[in-house]
Design a protein around this motif. Structure first.
Motif, PDB file in Angstrom:
ATOM      1  N   SER A 180       5.667  13.282  34.337  1.00 37.06           N
ATOM      2  CA  SER A 180       6.389  14.064  34.741  1.00 37.06           C
ATOM      3  C   SER A 180       7.716  13.585  35.233  1.00 37.06           C
ATOM      4  N   GLU A 201      10.858  10.872  35.559  1.00 36.24           N
ATOM      5  CA  GLU A 201      11.727  10.200  34.508  1.00 36.24           C
ATOM      6  C   GLU A 201      11.102   8.765  34.261  1.00 36.24           C
ATOM      7  N   SER A 206       0.255   9.656  26.773  1.00 36.23           N
ATOM      8  CA  SER A 206       1.541   9.752  26.236  1.00 36.23           C
ATOM      9  C   SER A 206       2.710   9.624  26.953  1.00 36.23           C
ATOM     10  N   VAL A 207       3.848   9.240  26.997  1.00 35.33           N
ATOM     11  CA  VAL A 207       4.929   9.032  27.743  1.00 35.33           C
ATOM     12  C   VAL A 207       5.400  10.445  28.068  1.00 35.33           C
ATOM     13  N   THR A 208       4.881  11.611  27.140  1.00 32.21           N
ATOM     14  CA  THR A 208       5.323  13.019  27.366  1.00 32.21           C
ATOM     15  C   THR A 208       4.568  13.526  28.522  1.00 32.21           C
ATOM     16  N   ASP A 209       3.357  12.841  28.653  1.00 34.96           N
ATOM     17  CA  ASP A 209       2.660  13.518  29.835  1.00 34.96           C
ATOM     18  C   ASP A 209       2.956  13.282  31.354  1.00 34.96           C
ATOM     19  N   ASP A 267       8.000   9.739  20.606  1.00 37.88           N
ATOM     20  CA  ASP A 267       7.584  10.064  21.881  1.00 37.88           C
ATOM     21  C   ASP A 267       8.554   9.828  23.017  1.00 37.88           C
ATOM     22  N   CYS A 268       9.145   8.524  22.831  1.00 38.97           N
ATOM     23  CA  CYS A 268       9.988   7.997  23.777  1.00 38.97           C
ATOM     24  C   CYS A 268      11.267   9.245  23.835  1.00 38.97           C
ATOM     25  N   LYS A 301      11.219  12.342  23.115  1.00 37.47           N
ATOM     26  CA  LYS A 301      10.903  13.421  23.425  1.00 37.47           C
ATOM     27  C   LYS A 301      10.993  13.532  24.825  1.00 37.47           C
ATOM     28  N   LYS A 302      10.492  12.034  25.539  1.00 37.22           N
ATOM     29  CA  LYS A 302      10.747  11.847  27.057  1.00 37.22           C
ATOM     30  C   LYS A 302      12.076  11.409  27.397  1.00 37.22           C
TER      31      LYS A 302
END
Lengths: 702, 702
Positions: free
Chosen positions: A65, A67, A60-63, A86-87, A89-90
Motif C-alpha cells: 500500500s 509508495e 506483487s508490488v501492487t499488494d 506490475d511496476c 501499475k504501482k
C-alpha cells in the motif's frame, strides 16, 4: 528532485523475485540491505512465501500500500515483462533489472531486450541493466548495499560506474582494505536504457560524489560522453578504464587516415578531448581516485618525502621524476630544525629519512617543519618495517601536525595492511593511504595534470571565413551516388573555398597545354596523371617530380603514358596536372575519418618516420575548439619538430591550428565527406610557404 | 662446501651484541630465530647478562667451546672492530654486520668502513653489510629467519638480494599474503665487502634458488655483474629493480655520444646485455618471480582464459596483447565439450566465462578441456566475486585437473586475500597466485622473452681483420698528453686500419691543391676546414656541401676564410679537407663513451629525428659478441627503418654489426680512446656505399 535520486537515495525498495532460500542471490541481496542497515523500507516480492529473510513478503508490488521508490528485479527472464507491468501499475519509475540472459547471450536475447526497451519507454520507466549487479550508496543517511556482494562499503567521495558486474563486485569487496571511500556504486550491465552518460550527468551535480570512476568496455555514445565529461571536468575529475582495446573487427580502410584510426586511437582521442584521466588497471584507478577524494590539490610540482625507509623513498623519487614532480632540497631552516630532533644518523636531505628509531613525536615535528617549507607543495609520508614504534600512533601524530596546511598530504604504509582499518578508526579524516611508495607520486602527477586541464584558458583568436555556398554548389552538381572519390579539380576547389592552402595546380589535356602551363608556373614542376579511375597515382607510375625543363617534361609525359600502357590503364588517362615543384619544409598529414560509433574525427600528425614508424598522430572529434587544437598538436611525440630543432625555425603553429579548425568546419558543414587525406601538408615558418602537395576526398552520397 | 654456505646454511650462529631487552632489535632477531624454529645452535653474546631470550649468553664468542659458523654483529659501531677481532680468534669467517653508522653517514663513517675492510681482509673474513638487515633461509631443514622483521617467510624457489634493508623488510613481512615463496633473502647494506656479484655467483649454482630477484641502487661492478648474469641467465632468471634512475651529478659531455649516455641509458644497456629482466616496482618483481618459481615455462604465446568474471577477463586479454600473447579461438571440440557441462548462458569463446553459478566440478572439467586444446600454450584461470561456491574448493579441483599438463597454469583470485593462505594449505604445490587479472598475462610475456633469450643462438659468421700495430704506431707517435681530440688525418687512418669505412678524404693546404683534388675525386665535393683548434667545424662555418664546380669551390674556400676571420679564427686554419659529396642512404650514429663506473660503452642509433627527438640509441659494454650486436640493433624503436619501409631496400644490417664489432675491438685494443663519434655513418643496401661522413676521436693520454 533529481532524475536519479530514486536510484541512489530511495526511501523504499521492492525486491521483485526475492527468494526465501539462503545462498540465492536475491536472498543475499536483501541480507546486505539489512546487514548494512539500509535506512528505508524493504518490500520482498515473492509469489510463494510470505516471509523472506525475516521480512514480510508480498505477492506483487501492487499488494504494497505504501509508495515504492525503487524496484530491483531478479525474476527469471521470462517473468521480467510482467514484473515491469506490475511496476508500472504501482507507479514505480525507477527499476534495476539484475536478471541476465538478454543481448549478451545472442540474437534471441537481443530480441527480448528490444521488447523490454519498448515496454519501459511506454511505461515511462528508467531502467538500469539488464545483466547487472545492483547499486550502493554508503552515505550514512542512506546506507544502501543493494548488491549481492559480501562487503562493507566504506563511505567517501568516490562514485564508481561499472559496465562489468564482476569487476564491480571485486572492487566492492575490497574497499575497506584498500581504503577506497566508495560513496556510490552502480553496475550498468547491458546499458539497455540507462547508460554511463546518464550516470555521469547525474553525478555532475551530485555533491556527495567528488570523484567519478568508470569501467567501460564500450561508449554508449562517444560524442555525448565527451560533451558531458568536458562539463564535469570543470568541476570534478573523471577516471576511466577503457577495456577491450583490441582492433578485432575493424573495417578495412582505404585512406592513410583510416588506416591509422585504430579503435584505441579513436577511444584515446575521445578520452583526451574529454579531459578524462585514462588508467590501465583497477588499482591505478582507485589510487588516483582516493587521492582526489582525500588529499588537497597540489599547488605545484615540488614534493617533500618523509620516511623511515630509504629504499622505498628512492623508488618514490624515481616515480616523482617520471610523473613530472621534483624532489627539491629543503630550506636550510627546515633541515636545521629537523636535525635538532631527529636521530643522529637521519638523512636531512629530501627525502628526509628518520630511520627506525624515531618516535611519533619526532615524526610529527619533522612533518610540521617540512609542510611549512617554502620549497615544497606536497608531502609524501612513507612508513615501513622495521618499526620500533606503532605506525598508527605515528601517522595519527603526523596527521595532527599537518592537517591545517593547504598543501597536499599523502601517506604510504608499506606491508601493514592490518593498520589500514586502524587508521580509518583512529583518523576518520585521514589522508589517502597507499600500500606502495610509487602511487602517491603518480597520483600527484595526475592531480597536477587535471589542475592544468581545469585551468586551461579558452583561446579564441583565430578568425577565418569559408565559402560554404560555393562548396554546396559542387556537391549539388555531383551525379554519382554512393561511395566514391572526388576528382582532383573538385578537391582543389573545395579546399580553396575553405581557405586551406592546396598547392597551385593546373589541369591540362595534352603536351602543348602542359608545356604552356609549366612555362607560366616556372620550372621545376611536378606532373601527375588525371583520371577518375587513377586514384593511386604513385602506384601506377603517374607522378613525376622536380621536372626542370621542357625536354624533361615531354619525357615525363611519355614515361607516364608508357607506364599506364604497361598496366592496361592508358584508356583511363584523362589529362595531366601541373604543379610547382616544392622542396623543404616540414611534412605533416591531416585527415578526416568517419568512425562507426563516434562520427567524424580529424587527424593530425607529422609525416615521414613519425607517422610511418611511430604512428605519432592524434585524432579529435570534429567540432573541437582552438584550445583543443593546440592540445592535440602539443601532445604529439614529435611536437619539438614543429617548434624547430637544431636551430631551425618553428613552423607557423597557429596556421596548423587554423587549418585544423577549417577542416573541422568543413566536415561539420558537409558530413557527406567520408574520408579525407591532406598528405603531405608541408609547413614552414612562413605562412605563404605552407602548402598541401596532395589531397584526396572520399564521399558517401545518399 | 661452497663459499657462502655458512651464511645461508649455518649450523650455528652467534649474535654479538645480543640485548636482553625486549623491543631491542637484537632481542627481536633472536626471537625470530626461535619462533621460526631455526635448526642450528644460537649463541647470544652479551657482556653483561648471562641469559638472553631464554638462551644462555656468553661474554665473547671466544668463550663458546663449539664451532660457530656465522656471526651476526649488532654492537654499537665503536665496538665493531673488537668484535671482528674476536671472530677472527674464534675462526669465524662469515660475518653479517648489521650495525649502521658507516659510509652512509659521511666522511667519518667512510673512514671507519675502510678500516673495517682492511681488518676483515687481514683476518680472511667475508663480511655482509654494514648497515644491513640480516639473512633468511626458509628451507625447512634450515628455518633461519636471521632478521628483526616480524614475518613468517614462506618457503619457495625465490632468492632476494636487497641493497635496501627497509625494502627487504617490507617484502619479508608480506611474503605469505602475497604468496611469495621466498627461499633465501639477504640484505647487503653498504656492500663494503660482499656485493650483489658475490651473491649472484653463489646463487648461480644453488639448487634451492630457482629465480633470483634483486633490488639495487648502484652496481658494485657493472662489468662483472654483466658477466655473471650472462652465465646465470642460461640457467635461471634474474629480475631486477634498479632504483635511483636520476641523472643528478652526470658529468658534462662534449661528444654527441656522451650527451646521450645518461645514467639510466647505461644501466639499461648493462641490464639488457646481461639478459636480466628489469622491472619498476616490487609488486611487478615478485609477480614475475612467482610465475617462474611455480608455473611451467610456456612453449608458445597462445593463452587460454577461464573465468567467472567477464570484465576482469577482458582486462587480461588487453594485457595479453600488450605482452605479446594471443588469446585464440578454442578448438570446436573443446567448445562443444564445455557447452555440455557449463551453465546455459556461459560464453564459450576464449575467454571462457562460466558465470557465477558453476560448481567446482564444472570448473575442473572446463579447465581440463582447455588445457588439452591444441590452440593454447597456457591457461590463466581468473576467479572473482560474486561467488556461489567456495573458491578454494574450485581452485583445488582445477589444479587437480590440470596438474599433469606440461602447459603453464596461472591463477588469479580477485578480492579474496583471505583465500590465499587457504590455497597454500589446500594445495602446497599450487600454481602462482595473483590478485589482479593483468599480472598473469604480463608474467607469461616475460617468461616468453626469457625463453627467447635463453635459447638465442650464438652467431659467429662475421670475420674481419684489423691492423692493430699500425694504429699503435699512430698512438706512439703522439706527443700531447692528457685529454685532446685527434687530428682528422689520424682519425681517418685509424678507422681505415680497422676497416671502418670513412669516406675518402684528402687534405690540402691551398686553393690549388683543393682544385686538383676535387678534379681527381670528381664533383660534387665537400669542403671542410682543418685545424687542431677547429673541432666544431660546422659551428664556425667551416663546412660546405654539394660543391658542383671549380668556381663554387673557390667561392666556398673564400666563404670559409671569411667566416673564420669574422670569428678571429683565421690563424687557426691549417688547411682543407676535400671529400666526395654523398647523398641518400640512411643516416646512423656510432659512438664510444667511457662511463665512470662501467667502462667503455659502444653506442648505435639512427640519425635525424630518431636521435634528436626520440633519443633512440642503444649502448652496450665493449666486448659484446655478434648476437649481442644484432639484439642491440633489433631493440631500437626505429629498427623497421633499417629493414626498409615503403618499398625501400633494407640496409646491409650485417655490415652495421660488423662495424659495431670493429669498434668494440678498437676500444678493447686502445682503451686510451675516451670518446668517439661516427656521425653520420650512412648505410645503404650496397656495402660499398656505406660511408662515415664525419668522425671525431677524443683521447686521454697518460
Amino acid at each position: 528532485m533529481k532524475s536519479f535520486d530514486k536510484f541512489f537515495y530511495p526511501k523504499s525498495i521492492a525486491i521483485i523475485g526475492a527468494s526465501s532460500k539462503p545462498g540465492n542471490l536475491s536472498y543475499e541481496l536483501i541480507g546486505n540491505l539489512l546487514k548494512f542497515n539500509y535506512i528505508g523500507k524493504i518490500y520482498p516480492i515473492n509469489t510463494k512465501s510470505d516471509v523472506v529473510n525475516t521480512l514480510k513478503a508480498y505477492k506483487s508490488v501492487t499488494d504494497v500500500s505504501d509508495e515504492i521508490e525503487l524496484a530491483l528485479i531478479m525474476v527469471p527472464k521470462a517473468l521480467v515483462i510482467p514484473a515491469i507491468d506490475d511496476c508500472h501499475k504501482k507507479k514505480i519509475n525507477s527499476v534495476i533489472l539484475i536478471t541476465a540472459g538478454f543481448r549478451e547471450t545472442g540474437e534471441e536475447g537481443e530480441k527480448l531486450e528490444n521488447e523490454l526497451l519498448t515496454k519501459i519507454r511506454n511505461c515511462n520507466i528508467r531502467l538500469v541493466g539488464p545483466n547487472c549487479m545492483g547499486i550502493i550508496n554508503s552515505k550514512p543517511d542512506v546506507s544502501m548495499n543493494g548488491t549481492f556482494v559480501l562487503g562493507n562499503p566504506l563511505f567517501g567521495g568516490i562514485g564508481f560506474c561499472s559496465q562489468s558486474g564482476a569487476l564491480g563486485a571485486a572492487v566492492v569487496k575490497t574497499v575497506q582494505q584498500n581504503d577506497i571511500g566508495l560513496g556510490q556504486f552502480i553496475s550498468i550491465g547491458n546499458k539497455a536504457d540507462v547508460t554511463e552518460n546518464d550516470i555521469l550527468k547525474y553525478w555532475k551535480d551530485n555533491n556527495d560524489v567528488k570523484v567519478i570512476t568508470l569501467y567501460l568496455e564500450s561508449f554508449a555514445n562517444p560524442k555525448e560522453f565527451m560533451k558531458i565529461c568536458r562539463e564535469i571536468t570543470k568541476i570534478k575529475p573523471v577516471i576511466l578504464i577503457k577495456a577491450a582495446k583490441t582492433n578485432a573487427g575493424m573495417r578495412a580502410a582505404s585512406s592513410h587516415t583510416g588506416a591509422l584510426a585504430s579503435a584505441d586511437a579513436i577511444a584515446n582521442a575521445i578520452i583526451e578531448q574529454s579531459g578524462v584521466i585514462r588508467v590501465n588497471t583497477v588499482e591505478e584507478m582507485f589510487d588516483i581516485a582516493k587521492a582526489f577524494d582525500k588529499a588537497k590539490m597540489p599547488k605545484g610540482n615540488r614534493a617533500g618525502i618523509l620516511t623511515n625507509a630509504g629504499g622505498p623513498a628512492i623508488l618514490c623519487v624515481d616515480e616523482c621524476e617520471k610523473s613530472g614532480l621534483t624532489v627539491p632540497e629543503l630550506q636550510e631552516k627546515t633541515k636545521n630544525e629537523i636535525a635538532k630532533i631527529a636521530p643522529p644518523e637521519a638523512s636531512l636531505h629530501n627525502p628526509v629519512d628518520l630511520l627506525p628509531p624515531a618516535t611519533a613525536d619526532v615524526w610529527a615535528k619533522a612533518a610540521e617543519f617540512m609542510i611549512e617549507d617554502e620549497n615544497i607543495d606536497s608531502l609524501i609520508v612513507i612508513i615501513g618495517p622495521p618499526l620500533t614504534y606503532d605506525t598508527v600512533e605515528i601517522m595519527t601524530a603526523v596527521y595532527e601536525a599537518v592537517k591545517h596546511s593547504e598543501k597536499s598530504v599523502l601517506f604510504t604504509m608499506m606491508s601493514q595492511d592490518e593498520n589500514i582499518p586502524k587508521m580509518q578508526t583512529s583518523v576518520p579524516e585521514h589522508p589517502p593511504l597507499f600500500k606502495f611508495p610509487e602511487p602517491p607520486a603518480r597520483t600527484l602527477g595526475e592531480m597536477l595534470k587535471f589542475k592544468k586541464w581545469k585551468e586551461r584558458e579558452s583561446k579564441e583568436k583565430i578568425k577565418f571565413e569559408v565559402r560554404k555556398e560555393k562548396v554546396q554548389e559542387i556537391f549539388d552538381s555531383l551525379k554519382t551516388k554512393g561511395e566514391f572519390y572526388l576528382e582532383f579539380e573538385d578537391v582543389y576547389k573545395i579546399l580553396k573555398y575553405y581557405g586551406i592552402p592546396i598547392i597551385e595546380s593546373v589541369s591540362v589535356t595534352d603536351e602543348k597545354g602542359a608545356l604552356n602551363t609549366a612555362q607560366d608556373i616556372g620550372y621545376p614542376v611536378v606532373l601527375k596523371c588525371i583520371g577518375k579511375e587513377l586514384i593511386h597515382k604513385t602506384d601506377v607510375g603517374g607522378v613525376k617530380l622536380d621536372i626542370k625543363s621542357k625536354d624533361e617534361l615531354l619525357n615525363s609525359i611519355k614515361d607516364i603514358k608508357e607506364s599506364l600502357k604497361s598496366k592496361n590503364l592508358l584508356s583511363k588517362l584523362e589529362g595531366f596536372l601541373i604543379q610547382p615543384f616544392y622542396k623543404g619544409g616540414l611534412e605533416t598529414i591531416f585527415g578526416i575519418v568517419n568512425d562507426n560509433s563516434a562520427g567524424h574525427m580529424i587527424m593530425f600528425g607529422l609525416g615521414g618516420i613519425m607517422v610511418e614508424i611511430l604512428k605519432d598522430v592524434k585524432f579529435r572529434l570534429a567540432g573541437f575548439d582552438e584550445t583543443d587544437a593546440y592540445d592535440m598538436i602539443e601532445s604529439l611525440k614529435g611536437y619539438e619538430l614543429l617548434k624547430g630543432i637544431r636551430g631551425q625555425k618553428a613552423v607557423d603553429i597557429d596556421f596548423v591550428v587554423e587549418n585544423l579548425l577549417k577542416l573541422s568546419k568543413l566536415i561539420e558543414d558537409f558530413p557527406v565527406i567520408e574520408e579525407l587525406d591532406l598528405n603531405p601538408f608541408v609547413f614552414s615558418h612562413q605562412r605563404e610557404k605552407c602548402k598541401i602537395l596532395d589531397a584526396r576526398i572520399k564521399l558517401i552520397m545518399p
